[in-house]
Design an enzyme around this catalytic site. Structure first.
Site, short mmCIF file in Angstrom:
data_model
loop_
_atom_site.label_atom_id
_atom_site.label_comp_id
_atom_site.label_asym_id
_atom_site.label_seq_id
_atom_site.Cartn_x
_atom_site.Cartn_y
_atom_site.Cartn_z
N GLU A 1 56.07 -2.57 -44.96
CA GLU A 1 56.17 -2.66 -43.60
C GLU A 1 54.86 -1.97 -42.85
O GLU A 1 54.69 -2.17 -41.72
CB GLU A 1 57.48 -2.24 -43.00
CG GLU A 1 58.48 -3.42 -43.58
CD GLU A 1 59.98 -2.97 -43.10
OE1 GLU A 1 60.93 -3.83 -42.90
OE2 GLU A 1 60.22 -1.78 -42.87
N ALA B 1 61.85 -11.32 -40.75
CA ALA B 1 63.10 -11.78 -41.35
C ALA B 1 63.75 -10.65 -41.88
O ALA B 1 63.20 -9.55 -41.99
CB ALA B 1 62.73 -12.90 -42.50
N ARG C 1 54.05 -9.04 -50.89
CA ARG C 1 55.29 -9.43 -51.89
C ARG C 1 54.87 -9.11 -53.22
O ARG C 1 54.08 -9.98 -53.77
CB ARG C 1 55.79 -10.83 -51.66
CG ARG C 1 56.23 -11.09 -50.11
CD ARG C 1 57.40 -10.39 -50.05
NE ARG C 1 58.03 -10.78 -48.54
CZ ARG C 1 58.99 -10.22 -48.09
NH1 ARG C 1 59.72 -9.14 -48.74
NH2 ARG C 1 59.61 -10.42 -46.96
#
Length: 202
Positions: free
Chosen positions: A149, A79, A67
């Site tokens: 990802e 999520a 992040r």
């Protein structure tokens, strides 16, 4: 006094969009306050999101993702954004579980609803409980991971251990903390008290 959040909307005398990006925008509203004062309130407009507490054999599925705003690798729940108009939230959650973790579930419940940071954003997130998990064969999972990802390992962690890590300051992602603690509390009656997956958002 009844302890339950309720809808309330104070008068807005002006609204200016300051910034618009791919996912979010930033707005300044001039709000009429009690006592008839006017005050500017800046906030992020967000499409909303979903997250999934996937439970199997008293273990919870966590994944690690970079992040950039906080410069950390965070352990999180599967999520994602509510980025398909009119898609039921449970279907959105099932899609995120499949894409990010490679699992499908046959039992779904609403675990908790939350605003992630209501002092600065209108983002709301529904966190689901998913059980009855089976891995999706690689030949069926056509999702292509990109950017953060690409390096996103998946781990199964005992639920009680995940609670300890959340309370011990080792997990910082807010939906993960809320979901882990809510699942641990709900497990006391074997999740019998949870709402249906399609329960309305208040």
């Amino acid at each position: 006094m009844i302890i339950e959040d309720r809808h309330e909307e104070w008068p807005v005398t002006a609204s200016d969009q300051r910034f618009e990006a791919r996912v979010i925008s930033v707005v300044t509203d001039t709000v009429r306050m009690p006592g008839d004062d006017l005050a500017d309130r800046d906030y992020v407009v967000h499409p909303g999101s979903v997250a999934v507490v996937a439970i199997q054999d008293e273990r919870v599925l966590l994944l690690r993702q970079y992040r950039h705003p906080v410069r950390k690798l965070l352990w999180e729940l599967p999520a994602g954004l509510r980025d398909k108009p009119d898609e039921p939230l449970a279907e959105c959650a099932a899609r995120e579980l499949a894409e990010e973790a490679g699992y499908r579930a046959d039992t779904w419940h609403t675990l908790v609803d939350m605003f992630t940071s209501p002092g600065m954003s209108d983002e709301r997130i529904r966190i689901f409980l998913a059980r009855g998990l089976t891995p999706i064969p690689a030949t069926e999972n056509t999702f292509v991971r990109r950017h953060e990802e690409i390096d996103m390992p998946v781990e199964w962690v005992r639920l009680d251990e995940a609670v300890e890590k959340a309370l011990g300051g080792m997990i910082h992602n807010s939906p993960a903390i809320a979901g882990i603690l809510a699942a641990y509390a709900a497990s006391d009656d074997d999740y019998e008290g949870l709402r249906a997956a399609d329960a309305p958002e208040a």
